[in-house]
Motif scaffolding. Structure first.
Motif, mmCIF file in Angstrom:
data_model
loop_
_atom_site.group_PDB
_atom_site.id
_atom_site.type_symbol
_atom_site.label_atom_id
_atom_site.label_comp_id
_atom_site.label_asym_id
_atom_site.label_seq_id
_atom_site.Cartn_x
_atom_site.Cartn_y
_atom_site.Cartn_z
ATOM 1 N N PRO A 21 -1.507 74.570 -3.471
ATOM 2 C CA PRO A 21 -0.591 73.462 -3.777
ATOM 3 C C PRO A 21 -0.771 72.306 -2.799
ATOM 4 C CG PRO A 21 0.565 75.204 -2.608
ATOM 5 C CD PRO A 21 -0.819 75.727 -2.885
ATOM 6 N N PRO A 22 -0.399 71.084 -3.203
ATOM 7 C CA PRO A 22 -0.468 69.942 -2.285
ATOM 8 C C PRO A 22 0.606 70.055 -1.207
ATOM 9 C CG PRO A 22 0.617 69.310 -4.325
ATOM 10 C CD PRO A 22 0.112 70.707 -4.535
ATOM 11 N N ALA A 23 0.466 69.261 -0.159
ATOM 12 C CA ALA A 23 1.449 69.277 0.926
ATOM 13 C C ALA A 23 2.812 68.837 0.409
ATOM 14 C CB ALA A 23 0.989 68.356 2.049
ATOM 15 N N TRP A 24 3.861 69.431 0.966
ATOM 16 C CA TRP A 24 5.223 69.077 0.581
ATOM 17 C C TRP A 24 5.585 67.716 1.162
ATOM 18 C CZ3 TRP A 24 6.808 72.240 -3.049
ATOM 19 C CH2 TRP A 24 6.308 73.554 -3.060
ATOM 20 N N PRO A 25 6.437 66.948 0.492
ATOM 21 C CA PRO A 25 6.835 65.633 1.023
ATOM 22 C C PRO A 25 7.755 65.791 2.229
ATOM 23 C CG PRO A 25 8.114 66.168 -0.940
ATOM 24 C CD PRO A 25 7.077 67.252 -0.801
ATOM 25 N N GLY A 26 7.961 64.703 2.952
ATOM 26 C CA GLY A 26 8.805 64.796 4.134
ATOM 27 C C GLY A 26 9.407 63.466 4.532
ATOM 28 N N GLU A 27 10.137 63.493 5.644
ATOM 29 C CA GLU A 27 10.775 62.294 6.180
ATOM 30 C C GLU A 27 10.980 62.461 7.677
ATOM 31 O OE1 GLU A 27 14.539 61.990 4.241
ATOM 32 O OE2 GLU A 27 15.390 63.742 5.269
ATOM 33 N N GLU A 28 11.304 61.366 8.350
ATOM 34 C CA GLU A 28 11.528 61.423 9.787
ATOM 35 C C GLU A 28 12.934 61.919 10.091
ATOM 36 O OE1 GLU A 28 10.611 57.553 11.381
ATOM 37 O OE2 GLU A 28 8.532 58.160 11.772
ATOM 38 N N VAL A 29 13.032 62.683 11.187
ATOM 39 C CA VAL A 29 14.308 63.230 11.647
ATOM 40 C C VAL A 29 14.479 62.846 13.119
ATOM 41 C CG1 VAL A 29 15.553 65.379 12.176
ATOM 42 C CG2 VAL A 29 14.309 65.156 10.014
ATOM 43 N N ALA A 30 15.666 62.423 13.478
ATOM 44 C CA ALA A 30 15.933 62.023 14.857
ATOM 45 C C ALA A 30 16.007 63.246 15.769
ATOM 46 C CB ALA A 30 17.243 61.241 14.935
ATOM 47 N N VAL A 31 15.328 63.164 16.909
ATOM 48 C CA VAL A 31 15.404 64.189 17.953
ATOM 49 C C VAL A 31 15.610 63.486 19.287
ATOM 50 C CG1 VAL A 31 13.922 65.841 16.722
ATOM 51 C CG2 VAL A 31 12.885 64.187 18.279
ATOM 52 N N THR A 32 15.813 64.256 20.332
ATOM 53 C CA THR A 32 16.061 63.679 21.644
ATOM 54 C C THR A 32 14.948 62.706 22.031
ATOM 55 O OG1 THR A 32 17.209 65.699 22.320
ATOM 56 C CG2 THR A 32 16.489 64.196 24.077
ATOM 57 N N GLY A 33 15.300 61.441 22.182
ATOM 58 C CA GLY A 33 14.339 60.446 22.647
ATOM 59 C C GLY A 33 13.408 59.883 21.589
ATOM 60 N N GLY A 34 13.555 60.242 20.340
ATOM 61 C CA GLY A 34 12.638 59.706 19.331
ATOM 62 C C GLY A 34 12.868 60.302 17.960
ATOM 63 N N ARG A 35 11.794 60.401 17.170
ATOM 64 C CA ARG A 35 11.865 60.925 15.820
ATOM 65 C C ARG A 35 10.628 61.776 15.549
ATOM 66 N NH1 ARG A 35 15.827 58.152 13.237
ATOM 67 N NH2 ARG A 35 15.184 58.876 11.180
ATOM 68 N N VAL A 36 10.768 62.768 14.664
ATOM 69 C CA VAL A 36 9.633 63.583 14.254
ATOM 70 C C VAL A 36 9.589 63.634 12.732
ATOM 71 C CG1 VAL A 36 9.531 65.018 16.331
ATOM 72 C CG2 VAL A 36 11.005 65.712 14.425
ATOM 73 N N PHE A 37 8.400 63.883 12.193
ATOM 74 C CA PHE A 37 8.223 63.983 10.744
ATOM 75 C C PHE A 37 8.426 65.432 10.327
ATOM 76 C CE2 PHE A 37 5.770 64.232 6.788
ATOM 77 C CZ PHE A 37 6.271 63.128 6.109
ATOM 78 N N SER A 91 4.122 62.589 13.396
ATOM 79 C CA SER A 91 5.170 62.323 14.386
ATOM 80 C C SER A 91 4.654 61.419 15.503
ATOM 81 C CB SER A 91 5.686 63.627 14.996
ATOM 82 O OG SER A 91 6.430 64.368 14.046
ATOM 83 N N GLN A 92 5.517 60.523 15.948
ATOM 84 C CA GLN A 92 5.196 59.640 17.061
ATOM 85 C C GLN A 92 5.109 60.442 18.362
ATOM 86 O OE1 GLN A 92 4.774 56.119 16.907
ATOM 87 N NE2 GLN A 92 4.706 56.468 14.689
ATOM 88 N N PRO A 93 4.441 59.889 19.386
ATOM 89 C CA PRO A 93 4.377 60.580 20.682
ATOM 90 C C PRO A 93 5.777 60.758 21.269
ATOM 91 C CG PRO A 93 2.805 58.768 20.596
ATOM 92 C CD PRO A 93 3.689 58.628 19.394
ATOM 93 N N PRO A 94 5.963 61.734 22.140
ATOM 94 C CA PRO A 94 7.275 61.950 22.766
ATOM 95 C C PRO A 94 7.567 60.856 23.788
ATOM 96 C CG PRO A 94 5.657 63.409 23.736
ATOM 97 C CD PRO A 94 4.974 62.725 22.587
ATOM 98 N N PRO A 95 8.831 60.738 24.212
ATOM 99 C CA PRO A 95 9.176 59.735 25.224
ATOM 100 C C PRO A 95 8.354 59.934 26.494
ATOM 101 C CG PRO A 95 11.147 60.762 24.302
ATOM 102 C CD PRO A 95 9.983 61.544 23.801
ATOM 103 N N ARG A 96 7.877 58.843 27.056
ATOM 104 C CA ARG A 96 7.103 58.882 28.307
ATOM 105 C C ARG A 96 5.860 59.757 28.193
ATOM 106 N NH1 ARG A 96 12.276 59.443 29.188
ATOM 107 N NH2 ARG A 96 12.111 61.677 29.500
#
Length: 331
Positions: A21-37, A91-96
């Motif tokens: 199957p193809p990859a499941w869809p997703g969205e960004e979620v807020a976490v400490t200091g940033g966001r992850v997919f 996902s973006q890099p973590p803080p610092r």
């Protein structure tokens, strides 16, 4: 150490797809200091089913897409969420730019809280947590620190602390502990093409590389191209490796082996007997350290059982979930 038990394979009627199957869809979620997919796999079981929840955590150099097949099979029982750790996947890099195991643990705990808080029948309940390699170590630490959030724990070839470099690795990896060396490693990785990267990872991670479906290889190359366009991709890999090795030096209660002995939730340890990255001989040792843990060792399988043997892995995970639910009802 307590003796471990052999994993029970569920007899559930799995809906095996004719093609990957193809990859499941997703969205960004807020976490400490940033966001992850985070990718979401919808529940696909009967209306009267348990509708539990699961969170999947990938390994070093991996992404949430590593769990596409297994999450699809477990959707028979669970809604699923698969996270891209900070600096990996989308996902973006973590803080610092801190790629410590502790930082990854904080992100996973934040996502666990997010998943548990989602509205629906399972709102507020603990979540089934599954992790592979680095994600397995991160999941173990997260479960030890926040057992209230974890219904069960599945560890697929977790990167437990060892003090002998695996044969598949160059001893030059230990140089990542030295100041300045990760930057040199990043430059070296920048010269590797997406095709070379996927070919190398396939040879290293799979027990039988020739059996990897063509569709999965093509998707992996496309994902590697997307990743190569991210300026932080190689930094995430080298710094997370450094963070992993540094975590092995922790002693006392912060040591992962001591944390494993403190776990009390139902736990399944899964390993491939051809794992070239984390010694399969650690499998019975870890299963014996975790009280009441179950063990599944898969023949001809390498480091990523959820990709190589999704049906066998899914049946063992479902067996754990079914028995945990039965014990909870009896209790």
């Amino acid at each position: 150490m307590s003796p471990s038990s052999t994993a029970r394979s569920s007899a559930a009627d799995l809906a095996l797809p004719a093609e990957p199957p193809p990859a499941w869809p997703g969205e960004e979620v807020a976490v400490t200091g940033g966001r992850v997919f985070v990718r979401a796999t919808p529940y696909a079981g009967p209306p009267e089913g348990p509708r539990e929840r699961a969170l999947y955590v990938h390994g070093l150099g991996g992404a949430s897409t590593n769990w596409t097949d297994l999450a699809g099979l477990l959707a028979l029982r669970c809604e699923g969420w698969a996270v891209d750790l900070p600096g990996f996947g989308r996902s973006q890099p973590p803080p610092r730019s801190s790629y410590s195991v502790r930082g990854h643990v904080r992100a996973v705990v934040d996502v666990l809280e997010h998943v548990a808080a989602q509205p629906g029948e399972a709102a507020g309940r603990p979540v089934h947590l599954l992790g592979n390699s680095l994600g397995g170590l991160v999941s173990l630490v997260a479960a030890a620190r926040r057992p209230d959030l974890v219904a069960s724990l599945t560890l697929v070839s977790p990167a437990m602390p060892v003090y002998r470099v695996p044969a598949a690795f160059s001893r030059a990896l230990l140089l990542l502990l030295l100041p300045g060396v990760p930057t040199l490693a990043e430059r070296r990785l920048a010269g590797v093409t997406p095709e070379q990267s996927v070919r190398g990872m396939t040879q290293m991670c799979f027990g039988e590389p020739a059996r990897v479906p063509r569709e999965r290889l093509e998707a992996a190359v496309e994902e590697a191209r997307e990743r190569a366009a991210q300026g932080w991709a190689n930094r995430s890999l080298t710094r997370s490796m450094r963070g992993l090795i540094t975590s092995y030096l922790r002693v006392g209660r912060a040591n992962a082996w001591r944390m494993a002995a403190s776990l009390r939730m139902p736990t399944l340890v899964v390993w491939g007997d051809r794992d070239r990255l984390v010694d399969p001989r650690l499998a019975p040792r870890l299963a014996a350290v975790v009280p009441g843990a179950r063990l599944l060792v898969l023949e001809t399988v390498g480091h990523v059982a959820m990709l190589e043997a999704p049906e066998e892995t899914a049946r063992a995970v479902l067996g754990l979930m079914e028995d945990a639910a039965g014990e909870a009802r009896a209790g």
